[in-house]
Design a protein around this motif. Structure first.
Motif, mmCIF file in Angstrom:
data_model
loop_
_atom_site.group_PDB
_atom_site.id
_atom_site.type_symbol
_atom_site.label_atom_id
_atom_site.label_comp_id
_atom_site.label_asym_id
_atom_site.label_seq_id
_atom_site.Cartn_x
_atom_site.Cartn_y
_atom_site.Cartn_z
ATOM 1 N N ASN A 98 0.946 -1.116 0.268
ATOM 2 C CA ASN A 98 0.028 -0.070 0.296
ATOM 3 C C ASN A 98 0.851 0.905 0.158
ATOM 4 O O ASN A 98 0.970 1.876 0.799
ATOM 5 C CB ASN A 98 -1.135 -0.306 1.249
ATOM 6 N N SER B 44 0.081 4.491 -0.855
ATOM 7 C CA SER B 44 -0.669 5.170 0.077
ATOM 8 C C SER B 44 0.059 5.282 1.644
ATOM 9 O O SER B 44 0.167 6.569 1.903
ATOM 10 C CB SER B 44 -2.228 5.311 -0.138
ATOM 11 N N LYS B 45 0.209 4.741 2.839
ATOM 12 C CA LYS B 45 0.637 4.435 3.728
ATOM 13 C C LYS B 45 2.174 4.440 3.839
ATOM 14 O O LYS B 45 2.162 4.964 4.170
ATOM 15 C CB LYS B 45 0.636 3.130 4.123
ATOM 16 N N THR C 268 3.318 7.914 4.747
ATOM 17 C CA THR C 268 3.059 8.236 6.475
ATOM 18 C C THR C 268 4.309 8.075 7.737
ATOM 19 O O THR C 268 4.392 7.007 7.393
ATOM 20 C CB THR C 268 1.899 7.934 6.486
ATOM 21 N N THR D 30 4.121 3.622 9.519
ATOM 22 C CA THR D 30 3.321 3.308 9.073
ATOM 23 C C THR D 30 4.828 1.797 8.761
ATOM 24 O O THR D 30 6.547 2.219 8.664
ATOM 25 C CB THR D 30 3.214 3.819 8.082
ATOM 26 N N GLU E 243 5.044 -0.155 6.426
ATOM 27 C CA GLU E 243 5.481 0.352 4.570
ATOM 28 C C GLU E 243 6.007 1.781 4.859
ATOM 29 O O GLU E 243 7.022 1.433 4.148
ATOM 30 C CB GLU E 243 3.925 1.035 3.731
#
Length: 320
Positions: A127, A129-130, A133, A136, A138
């Motif tokens: 993912n 999108s994570k 950030t 996370t 990720e």
């Protein structure tokens, strides 16, 4: 005209290369060829056909990705990884023996949840999108992979070898995981890497190349030295790519050097010598694009490399 790198701490070698690029704008185009195996059949093919070597050589870093899922990969993937092993030895040889320009392409296997050729979106559940950030898993995986590659690039930095660095290539598309959630996410990934490599790892030998023709998601002039795009025209179509150039330079607020990151059939060097569309370099892609007549005939290749407008290795000054 002196060129100002986006990285204020850029090495003298980076400045030397960028100054040279400014000098040759509209007076010639640098010939380039991508390679991804130890055999480098594409370089040998060019020399056999033209008697000349390209001034720029591209190398592939996919086999150096730290999270290749060997257990869940097909034969084609495993062969591609195996053939790419140790190609950095060839990159060293290229810079030390020829003094030619060096660029890397990284088909980055997914930092998490990947299978087979997991640089493709369809082969990973990562993912992204994570990943932009902090905090996370990720994001931590993303930085871990970045740091792994930074350590590989470190030796080139220590030996003051400038690298045309083109991360997150083809950021306009969804086919790679870094573009799977749109160009805005890809832009943020690039900025994370720029900050990490410039301010944490101090890789001051990198020349930062953005690779997308879209205005949407353009990463910003402050972290880009050169803008570029990848193009695959129909076989045997050779033009000066004026329209594509005008589209690309429209993405920036301030003028930037512009290059053809990847191409199938080579551009028409004869046409460019007349139109003077200031493409900085082109890099023909590997395998059939660069070692057969399927996309560019031997006659066209020979004519291009012997055109006065073409900057081949023998015409390249010592830049580092």
């Amino acid at each position: 005209m002196k060129s100002i790198p986006c990285n204020p701490n850029a090495s003298e070698e980076v400045r030397s290369v960028l100054n040279y690029f400014h000098e040759i704008q509209g007076t010639g185009i640098i010939t380039g060829q991508h390679t991804q195996t130890m055999a480098q059949e594409e370089l040998n093919y060019i020399y056999q056909v033209t008697g000349k070597w390209p001034a720029l050589c591209g190398f592939e870093l996919l086999g150096y990705s730290p999270n290749i899922n060997y257990e869940d990969s097909g034969e084609e993937c495993l062969l591609e990884v195996a053939e790419n092993q140790d190609t950095l030895q060839k990159a060293w040889k290229w810079t030390q023996k020829s003094g030619g320009l060096l660029t890397f392409t990284w088909h980055w296997f997914s930092p998490l949840n990947g299978r087979d050729k997991s640089f493709y979106s369809e082969h990973t559940d990562f993912n992204v999108s994570k990943a932009i950030t902090e905090g996370t898993k990720e994001y931590e995986a993303l930085l871990s992979d970045m740091d792994h590659m930074a350590n590989i690039l470190r030796e080139f930095c220590n030996k003051r070898i400038p690298i045309l660095w083109r991360p997150f290539h083809e950021a306009e598309g969804t086919w790679f995981w870094w573009g799977s959630k749109g160009p805005e996410i890809a832009k943020q990934l690039y900025r994370i890497m720029y900050e990490r490599y410039t301010h944490y790892h101090n890789l001051n030998n990198l020349i930062w190349v953005w690779n997308s023709p879209l205005v949407e998601g353009y990463v910003g002039d402050d972290v880009v030295d050169i803008i570029s795009r990848d193009m695959y025209p129909p076989a045997h179509q050779h033009t000066d790519l004026r329209k594509e150039y005008e589209e690309l330079v429209g993405v920036t607020r301030t003028p930037k050097l512009a290059a053809i990151g990847e191409i199938g059939p080579i551009p028409s060097i004869r046409s460019l010598s007349t139109s003077r569309i200031p493409w900085l370099w082109f890099m023909t892609w590997s395998q059939d694009f660069g070692r057969t007549e399927k996309f560019t005939t031997k006659e066209e290749l020979r004519s291009a490399y012997h055109c006065d407008y073409a900057i081949t290795l023998d015409k390249l000054p010592k830049l580092y």
